[in-house]
Scaffold this active site. Sequence first.
Site, short mmCIF file in Angstrom:
data_model
loop_
_atom_site.label_atom_id
_atom_site.label_comp_id
_atom_site.label_asym_id
_atom_site.label_seq_id
_atom_site.Cartn_x
_atom_site.Cartn_y
_atom_site.Cartn_z
N VAL A 40 0.83 -1.21 0.00
CA VAL A 40 0.00 0.00 0.00
C VAL A 40 0.86 1.26 0.00
O VAL A 40 0.93 1.97 -1.00
CB VAL A 40 -0.96 -0.01 1.21
CG1 VAL A 40 -1.83 1.24 1.20
CG2 VAL A 40 -1.84 -1.25 1.19
N GLY A 102 1.86 -8.22 9.14
CA GLY A 102 3.08 -8.60 8.43
C GLY A 102 4.33 -8.17 9.17
O GLY A 102 5.34 -8.89 9.19
N HIS A 124 3.24 4.17 10.68
CA HIS A 124 2.12 3.94 11.59
C HIS A 124 2.72 3.46 12.91
O HIS A 124 3.62 2.63 12.92
CB HIS A 124 1.21 2.87 10.98
CG HIS A 124 -0.06 2.62 11.73
ND1 HIS A 124 -0.72 3.60 12.44
CD2 HIS A 124 -0.82 1.50 11.86
CE1 HIS A 124 -1.82 3.09 12.97
NE2 HIS A 124 -1.89 1.81 12.64
N GLU A 244 -29.44 10.33 -2.75
CA GLU A 244 -29.61 11.24 -1.62
C GLU A 244 -28.69 10.90 -0.44
O GLU A 244 -28.50 11.72 0.45
CB GLU A 244 -31.06 11.24 -1.15
CG GLU A 244 -32.05 11.84 -2.13
CD GLU A 244 -31.75 13.30 -2.45
OE1 GLU A 244 -31.28 14.02 -1.55
OE2 GLU A 244 -31.98 13.71 -3.60
#
Length: 352
Positions: A40, A102, A124, A244
């Site tokens: 990512v 991971g 992170h 909507e």
Amino acid sequence: MPTINFGGVEENVVTSEEFTLKKAREVLKNEVITVLGYGVQGPAQALNLKDNGFEVIIGQLEGDAYWEKAIADGFVPGKTLFPIEEAAKKGTIIKMLLSDAGQVAVWPKVKKCLKKGDALYFSHGFGIVYKDQTGIVPPKNVDVILVAPKGSGTNVRRNFKDGSGINSSYAVFQDATGRAEERTIALGIAIGSGYLFPTTFEKEVFSDLTGERGVLMGCLAGTMEAQYNVLRKHGHSPSEAFNETVEELTQSLIRLVAENGMDWMFANCSTTAQRGALDWAPKFRDAVAPVFDSLYRRVKNGAETRRVLKVNSAPNYLEKLRKELDTIKNSEMWQAGAAVRALRPENRKKKK
């Protein structure tokens, strides 16, 4: 370091005008930057670093889809692309950009590869803050640093390519070399950050996990589904309910809020919408506040971490995830959404 007023609070901010790319290159001139994980954030940060002239190598499980993606992006096996352990040995800055689960899996191998004076970099704070559950405890002779882009890997790369870049937060958890902060800021500039906001590992991970589960995705998805279901229950068609609930939000209103703020949005809608929105906003705020309090407590006490590590480490995790995502994709709401998206003006243009 300049200060900027955020809602009456003065905060320090590093800017790319103050800490230039030239300065970042000088700070990192002798560094080999290893990016572990090409899923990512990995591709975006690696390619941005590469395009900015830094020495970058990739560590990835040999032969898997992400390994092949790295090759397609120009990294060469045996030269700039290596198995994870080998890449970790070659780097002086080790970017841990694998998934949280991971990182836990590869940490014992990575830890053995760290040398005195290396920098262990995260985007992170999960692995460090929840060390009791992850087992990620770095040796005392390495810097432990963080740069967390305020956007997905896709946007980190896209914004870099269009010249705008993306803002990031940064933190130093451990300064073994006396250069940890300088290295951190240089790395933030090197991946294309225009502004860097100081934080801590703990504050980054608490706000990030709360945001993902809250307004950014979890709360957003749940709230949209609730409104859609109410409209359908009262006889509105799928297209009307979706328009909507989702389409007007994503294609119009949220863009205007992003550009101008919520006060502007309230001031630039019909008087009927204005009065109703102003009246109902506090009701929704008060209704969801207890849920957010509960969420933050679970993030802070590690309950959310325990769930993530347990579920994401299960051998059948991907199979279960696919089923969850297929259920959402095949729901009436998101099938209606696919049909509505096909009717957007830009898609009509493509058909001509």
